[in-house]
Design a protein around this motif. Sequence first.
Motif, mmCIF file in Angstrom:
data_model
loop_
_atom_site.group_PDB
_atom_site.id
_atom_site.type_symbol
_atom_site.label_atom_id
_atom_site.label_comp_id
_atom_site.label_asym_id
_atom_site.label_seq_id
_atom_site.Cartn_x
_atom_site.Cartn_y
_atom_site.Cartn_z
ATOM 1 N N GLY A 1 0.830 -1.193 0.000
ATOM 2 C CA GLY A 1 0.000 0.000 0.000
ATOM 3 C C GLY A 1 0.864 1.242 0.000
ATOM 4 N N SER A 2 0.236 2.371 0.291
ATOM 5 C CA SER A 2 0.979 3.634 0.344
ATOM 6 C C SER A 2 0.760 4.290 1.704
ATOM 7 N N HIS A 3 1.770 5.059 2.100
ATOM 8 C CA HIS A 3 1.717 5.785 3.369
ATOM 9 C C HIS A 3 2.587 7.031 3.200
ATOM 10 N N PRO A 4 2.130 8.201 3.643
ATOM 11 C CA PRO A 4 2.897 9.424 3.395
ATOM 12 C C PRO A 4 4.128 9.611 4.279
ATOM 13 N N MET A 5 4.261 8.872 5.379
ATOM 14 C CA MET A 5 5.374 9.067 6.320
ATOM 15 C C MET A 5 6.607 8.290 5.869
ATOM 16 N N LYS A 6 7.758 8.992 5.816
ATOM 17 C CA LYS A 6 9.007 8.318 5.463
ATOM 18 C C LYS A 6 9.528 7.514 6.655
ATOM 19 N N THR A 7 10.512 6.663 6.370
ATOM 20 C CA THR A 7 11.107 5.854 7.432
ATOM 21 C C THR A 7 12.188 6.645 8.160
ATOM 22 N N ASP A 8 12.607 6.091 9.272
ATOM 23 C CA ASP A 8 13.793 6.588 9.957
ATOM 24 C C ASP A 8 15.017 6.100 9.186
ATOM 25 N N LYS A 9 16.151 6.766 9.383
ATOM 26 C CA LYS A 9 17.411 6.349 8.772
ATOM 27 C C LYS A 9 18.398 6.084 9.906
ATOM 28 N N LYS A 10 18.431 4.831 10.353
ATOM 29 C CA LYS A 10 19.315 4.448 11.442
ATOM 30 C C LYS A 10 20.409 3.486 10.980
ATOM 31 N N GLY A 11 20.407 3.163 9.680
ATOM 32 C CA GLY A 11 21.406 2.246 9.158
ATOM 33 C C GLY A 11 21.144 0.800 9.539
ATOM 34 N N ILE A 12 19.894 0.485 9.861
ATOM 35 C CA ILE A 12 19.547 -0.872 10.283
ATOM 36 C C ILE A 12 18.925 -1.626 9.112
ATOM 37 N N GLY A 13 19.416 -2.810 8.869
ATOM 38 C CA GLY A 13 18.880 -3.657 7.810
ATOM 39 C C GLY A 13 19.955 -4.580 7.280
ATOM 40 N N GLU A 14 19.529 -5.558 6.500
ATOM 41 C CA GLU A 14 20.453 -6.537 5.923
ATOM 42 C C GLU A 14 20.098 -6.754 4.468
ATOM 43 N N GLN A 15 21.085 -7.206 3.710
ATOM 44 C CA GLN A 15 20.798 -7.595 2.326
ATOM 45 C C GLN A 15 21.469 -8.924 2.039
ATOM 46 N N GLY A 16 20.884 -9.660 1.090
ATOM 47 C CA GLY A 16 21.451 -10.940 0.682
ATOM 48 C C GLY A 16 21.090 -12.117 1.566
ATOM 49 N N ILE A 17 20.108 -11.952 2.467
ATOM 50 C CA ILE A 17 19.680 -13.061 3.321
ATOM 51 C C ILE A 17 18.310 -13.557 2.858
ATOM 52 N N ALA A 18 17.965 -14.790 3.216
ATOM 53 C CA ALA A 18 16.642 -15.321 2.872
ATOM 54 C C ALA A 18 15.572 -14.529 3.620
ATOM 55 N N VAL A 19 14.500 -14.183 2.916
ATOM 56 C CA VAL A 19 13.361 -13.487 3.515
ATOM 57 C C VAL A 19 12.088 -14.239 3.149
ATOM 58 N N THR A 20 11.118 -14.210 4.054
ATOM 59 C CA THR A 20 9.848 -14.899 3.834
ATOM 60 C C THR A 20 8.701 -13.943 4.099
ATOM 61 N N PHE A 21 7.797 -13.842 3.122
ATOM 62 C CA PHE A 21 6.558 -13.089 3.289
ATOM 63 C C PHE A 21 5.577 -13.525 2.224
ATOM 64 N N ALA A 22 4.314 -13.264 2.442
ATOM 65 C CA ALA A 22 3.235 -13.608 1.506
ATOM 66 C C ALA A 22 3.285 -15.073 1.098
ATOM 67 N N GLY A 23 3.732 -15.934 2.033
ATOM 68 C CA GLY A 23 3.733 -17.371 1.799
ATOM 69 C C GLY A 23 4.902 -17.912 0.997
ATOM 70 N N VAL A 24 5.908 -17.083 0.706
ATOM 71 C CA VAL A 24 7.029 -17.494 -0.140
ATOM 72 C C VAL A 24 8.348 -17.070 0.505
ATOM 73 N N THR A 25 9.353 -17.935 0.403
ATOM 74 C CA THR A 25 10.704 -17.593 0.825
ATOM 75 C C THR A 25 11.526 -17.249 -0.407
ATOM 76 N N PHE A 26 12.243 -16.127 -0.333
ATOM 77 C CA PHE A 26 13.121 -15.659 -1.407
ATOM 78 C C PHE A 26 14.562 -15.719 -0.940
ATOM 79 N N SER A 27 15.445 -16.087 -1.852
ATOM 80 C CA SER A 27 16.878 -15.991 -1.615
ATOM 81 C C SER A 27 17.490 -15.196 -2.748
ATOM 82 N N THR A 28 18.566 -14.486 -2.438
ATOM 83 C CA THR A 28 19.280 -13.788 -3.508
ATOM 84 C C THR A 28 19.690 -14.821 -4.541
ATOM 85 N N GLY A 29 19.445 -14.501 -5.814
ATOM 86 C CA GLY A 29 19.741 -15.420 -6.900
ATOM 87 C C GLY A 29 18.520 -16.148 -7.434
#
Length: 160
Positions: free
Chosen positions: A114-142
């Motif tokens: 969806g959409s929301h007008p408020m931006k996120t905080d910028k705290k440098g928190i997060g990861e990339q390249g790891i397996a993530v699961t949502f909407a019933g599916v697991t994704f991996s880089t590649g």
Amino acid sequence: MTSRSTPDLCDDYPDLVRVLDPVFTNFGGRESFHGPVLTVKCFEDNSVVKEMVGTPGEGRVMVVDAGGSMRRACLGDMLAEQASVNGWAGIILYGCIRDVDEIITTDIGVQALGSHPMKTDKKGIGEQGIAVTFAGVTFSTGDYVYADNNGILASNQKLA
């Protein structure tokens, strides 16, 4: 995208596709897109998304697990434009975007909850390249992802 729709890919490769729950809305200027996956995991902090859109996309799709947050937007018009300029095919965001009217005119695929007008905080928190699961599916880089107005599919391999 390939000239084949997600329903066609489901018909032709039923054992190779994983179909996401139908909870996403198509917001981008490209109604259909596909490519190899790069995963990002963050929650109400789009620092990693901002970093990744500044890198060469090379036709990839950024798959962002934003925790399903409906309280902040992890993508806005400036980041979508930067992703487009840098060659990203699309962004699938398990969370919200903002600047909807501008993103619809940007040459990139964007699907989000969806959409929301408020931006996120910028705290440098997060990861990339790891397996993530949502909407019933697991994704991996590649992995590969295919998205259009019919839905979103993931596969461990590139489909014809």
